[in-house]
Design a protein around this motif. Structure first.
Motif, PDB file in Angstrom:
ATOM      1  N   GLU A  65       0.721   4.421  -5.727  1.00 45.94           N
ATOM      2  CA  GLU A  65      -0.256   4.990  -6.803  1.00 45.94           C
ATOM      3  C   GLU A  65      -1.663   3.983  -6.829  1.00 45.94           C
ATOM      4  O   GLU A  65      -1.173   3.031  -6.963  1.00 45.94           O
ATOM      5  N   GLY A  66      -2.725   4.771  -6.697  1.00 47.04           N
ATOM      6  CA  GLY A  66      -3.793   3.935  -6.870  1.00 47.04           C
ATOM      7  C   GLY A  66      -4.255   3.550  -5.532  1.00 47.04           C
ATOM      8  O   GLY A  66      -5.484   2.952  -5.261  1.00 47.04           O
ATOM      9  N   ALA A  67      -3.414   3.574  -4.392  1.00 43.26           N
ATOM     10  CA  ALA A  67      -4.019   3.014  -3.378  1.00 43.26           C
ATOM     11  C   ALA A  67      -5.180   3.371  -2.659  1.00 43.26           C
ATOM     12  O   ALA A  67      -6.204   2.618  -2.420  1.00 43.26           O
ATOM     13  N   ARG A  68      -5.475   4.643  -2.542  1.00 42.10           N
ATOM     14  CA  ARG A  68      -6.537   5.299  -1.888  1.00 42.10           C
ATOM     15  C   ARG A  68      -7.872   4.952  -2.971  1.00 42.10           C
ATOM     16  O   ARG A  68      -8.919   4.542  -2.272  1.00 42.10           O
ATOM     17  N   VAL A  69      -7.674   5.033  -4.135  1.00 44.67           N
ATOM     18  CA  VAL A  69      -8.763   4.844  -5.135  1.00 44.67           C
ATOM     19  C   VAL A  69      -9.331   3.420  -4.979  1.00 44.67           C
ATOM     20  O   VAL A  69     -10.327   3.097  -5.026  1.00 44.67           O
ATOM     21  N   LEU A  70      -8.277   2.508  -4.927  1.00 42.01           N
ATOM     22  CA  LEU A  70      -8.610   1.055  -4.891  1.00 42.01           C
ATOM     23  C   LEU A  70      -9.348   0.861  -3.471  1.00 42.01           C
ATOM     24  O   LEU A  70     -10.588   0.143  -3.692  1.00 42.01           O
ATOM     25  N   VAL A  71      -9.019   1.402  -2.429  1.00 42.81           N
ATOM     26  CA  VAL A  71      -9.597   0.937  -1.032  1.00 42.81           C
ATOM     27  C   VAL A  71     -10.966   1.753  -0.970  1.00 42.81           C
ATOM     28  O   VAL A  71     -12.000   1.209  -0.729  1.00 42.81           O
ATOM     29  N   GLU A 106       8.644  12.756   5.678  1.00 46.33           N
ATOM     30  CA  GLU A 106       9.269  13.043   4.849  1.00 46.33           C
ATOM     31  C   GLU A 106       9.687  11.666   4.030  1.00 46.33           C
ATOM     32  O   GLU A 106      10.220  12.133   2.819  1.00 46.33           O
ATOM     33  N   ARG A 107       9.222  10.662   4.529  1.00 46.03           N
ATOM     34  CA  ARG A 107       9.705   9.287   3.607  1.00 46.03           C
ATOM     35  C   ARG A 107       8.656   8.592   3.225  1.00 46.03           C
ATOM     36  O   ARG A 107       8.720   7.858   2.195  1.00 46.03           O
ATOM     37  N   ILE A 108       7.543   8.702   3.852  1.00 46.85           N
ATOM     38  CA  ILE A 108       6.341   7.492   3.543  1.00 46.85           C
ATOM     39  C   ILE A 108       5.295   8.181   2.500  1.00 46.85           C
ATOM     40  O   ILE A 108       4.689   9.291   2.895  1.00 46.85           O
ATOM     41  N   SER A 109       4.941   7.544   1.574  1.00 49.74           N
ATOM     42  CA  SER A 109       3.994   8.009   0.700  1.00 49.74           C
ATOM     43  C   SER A 109       3.402   6.580   0.008  1.00 49.74           C
ATOM     44  O   SER A 109       3.860   5.692  -0.231  1.00 49.74           O
ATOM     45  N   VAL A 121      -1.374   5.945   7.809  1.00 53.40           N
ATOM     46  CA  VAL A 121      -1.278   5.267   6.583  1.00 53.40           C
ATOM     47  C   VAL A 121      -2.864   4.895   6.213  1.00 53.40           C
ATOM     48  O   VAL A 121      -3.618   5.148   5.466  1.00 53.40           O
ATOM     49  N   ALA A 122      -3.481   4.002   7.602  1.00 54.06           N
ATOM     50  CA  ALA A 122      -4.786   3.318   7.108  1.00 54.06           C
ATOM     51  C   ALA A 122      -5.752   4.766   7.084  1.00 54.06           C
ATOM     52  O   ALA A 122      -6.806   4.561   6.266  1.00 54.06           O
ATOM     53  N   GLU A 123      -5.494   5.687   8.072  1.00 52.24           N
ATOM     54  CA  GLU A 123      -6.420   6.897   7.911  1.00 52.24           C
ATOM     55  C   GLU A 123      -6.454   7.760   6.369  1.00 52.24           C
ATOM     56  O   GLU A 123      -7.287   8.082   5.845  1.00 52.24           O
ATOM     57  N   GLN A 124      -5.153   7.849   6.098  1.00 48.75           N
ATOM     58  CA  GLN A 124      -5.077   8.397   4.658  1.00 48.75           C
ATOM     59  C   GLN A 124      -5.748   7.606   3.401  1.00 48.75           C
ATOM     60  O   GLN A 124      -6.212   8.252   2.645  1.00 48.75           O
ATOM     61  N   LEU A 125      -5.565   6.286   3.622  1.00 47.53           N
ATOM     62  CA  LEU A 125      -6.243   5.528   2.662  1.00 47.53           C
ATOM     63  C   LEU A 125      -7.694   5.049   2.867  1.00 47.53           C
ATOM     64  O   LEU A 125      -8.063   4.515   1.569  1.00 47.53           O
ATOM     65  N   GLY A 126      -8.123   5.051   3.949  1.00 46.97           N
ATOM     66  CA  GLY A 126      -9.465   4.821   4.109  1.00 46.97           C
ATOM     67  C   GLY A 126      -9.793   3.247   4.823  1.00 46.97           C
ATOM     68  O   GLY A 126     -11.003   2.960   4.634  1.00 46.97           O
ATOM     69  N   PHE A 127      -8.728   2.695   5.334  1.00 48.74           N
ATOM     70  CA  PHE A 127      -8.691   1.376   5.666  1.00 48.74           C
ATOM     71  C   PHE A 127      -9.761   1.481   7.053  1.00 48.74           C
ATOM     72  O   PHE A 127      -9.664   2.388   7.698  1.00 48.74           O
ATOM     73  N   GLU A 128     -10.445   0.555   7.192  1.00 50.66           N
ATOM     74  CA  GLU A 128     -11.495   0.338   8.314  1.00 50.66           C
ATOM     75  C   GLU A 128     -10.858  -0.157   9.846  1.00 50.66           C
ATOM     76  O   GLU A 128     -11.507   0.112  10.789  1.00 50.66           O
ATOM     77  N   MET A 136       0.650  -1.267   0.020  1.00 53.73           N
ATOM     78  CA  MET A 136       0.046  -0.072  -0.048  1.00 53.73           C
ATOM     79  C   MET A 136       0.807   1.265   0.053  1.00 53.73           C
ATOM     80  O   MET A 136       0.381   2.321  -0.406  1.00 53.73           O
ATOM     81  N   ILE A 137       1.988   1.136   0.585  1.00 53.41           N
ATOM     82  CA  ILE A 137       2.972   2.393   0.500  1.00 53.41           C
ATOM     83  C   ILE A 137       4.192   2.004  -0.228  1.00 53.41           C
ATOM     84  O   ILE A 137       4.393   0.572  -0.397  1.00 53.41           O
ATOM     85  N   GLY A 138       4.916   2.642  -0.769  1.00 55.69           N
ATOM     86  CA  GLY A 138       6.123   2.342  -1.458  1.00 55.69           C
ATOM     87  C   GLY A 138       7.313   2.013  -0.595  1.00 55.69           C
ATOM     88  O   GLY A 138       8.399   1.885  -1.471  1.00 55.69           O
TER      89      GLY A 138
END
Length: 274
Positions: free
Chosen positions: A135-141, A129-132, A165-172, A71-73
């Motif tokens: 591509e497409g992770a949030r759209v997928l979730v 500074e480092r964690i991103s 990360v879960a909050e950023q991407l929408g995981f429950e 989910m992150i790179g």
């Protein structure tokens, strides 16, 4: 590919591009030789995104995903180690663990132990500074959630990172390890039990138990620690994965980003949630 499969128990009955998506080829076979089908697919489409299934593809009721390098790179512990001047040493251990060459728990405890004394504030800096996201992770979730899919992030990494990360991407739901902190510094230890490969599989099974016997699941991961979860899911997706994980999965993403899974699930792009 059709000729290669003609003499096996997995001949091609139908092959056509999906109507709504010009870059997804749907191939159907009346046979049951999944190994031959996979071999032919990889021979003709070596750099591809795919799902191989015995039943018609359906949008899953449950999506369980690894975090680091999926989910992150990044590998969070490797990036955090850089703030302690130990990235090269810790990254080597991480890579061997992901390849399945080391016992996961021992490798995790060794790496965490090397971070003893690091300021907790380094985690915040690392996140910023480092964690991103990949591509497409949030759209997928978010798109899966609009289709009624339950989403769970389960990681052999740490809640300090995974909760954000879960909050950023929408995981429950989030399942992960907890770094021990005292006097605003990492102690080099962990709090509570270890989230490892067996935990990832048990989380998948626990969630499926709630959803019912007919629930369809999809799991995504990239390393050896994800293999039991990938094997236990309806669609086990190896995302740009290590060889052992890719071999264990019945789906993979090597070519596109994470939205490739939406295409493979036959969800039109007009229905994606940005």
């Amino acid at each position: 590919m059709t000729a290669q499969l003609a003499s096996t128990s997995a001949p091609v009955a139908h092959a056509a591009m999906l109507d709504f998506c010009g870059d997804v080829l749907q191939i159907e076979s009346p046979g049951d030789d999944m190994a031959a089908f996979r071999e032919a697919l990889l021979a003709h489409f070596p750099h591809s995104d795919a799902i191989i299934a015995r039943e018609p593809i359906r949008v899953p009721h449950l999506f369980v995903s690894d975090m680091d390098s999926t989910m992150i790179g990044q590998e969070c512990i490797d990036e955090l180690a850089d703030y302690a001047g130990l990235k090269e040493k810790i990254a080597e251990i991480t890579e061997r663990a992901m390849q399945g060459e080391l016992d996961f728990e021992s490798a995790l405890r060794e790496r965490v132990g090397l971070l003893e004394g690091l300021e907790e504030s380094a985690i915040t800096r690392c996140l910023q500074e480092r964690i991103s996201p990949n591509e497409g992770a949030r759209v997928l979730v978010e798109t899966l959630k609009t289709r009624g899919c339950r989403t769970v992030l389960v990681t052999g990494g740490f809640h300090h990172f995974a909760d954000v990360v879960a909050e950023q991407l929408g995981f429950e739901r989030v399942v992960g390890n907890r770094l021990e902190v005292a006097d605003s510094k990492l102690t080099g230890g962990l709090v509570g039990g270890i989230t490892d490969s067996s935990t990832k599989k048990s989380v998948l099974e626990e969630e499926l138990g709630i959803l019912g016997d007919n629930a369809v699941s999809m799991a995504a991961g990239d390393g050896a620690n994800d293999i039991p979860m990938l094997e236990a899911s309806t669609y086990g997706i190896a995302y740009r994965a290590k060889p052992k994980a890719r071999s264990a999965a019945n789906g993979w993403v090597d070519r596109g980003d994470l939205t490739s899974l939406l295409k493979l699930l036959e969800i039109p792009e007009k229905d994606w949630v940005a």
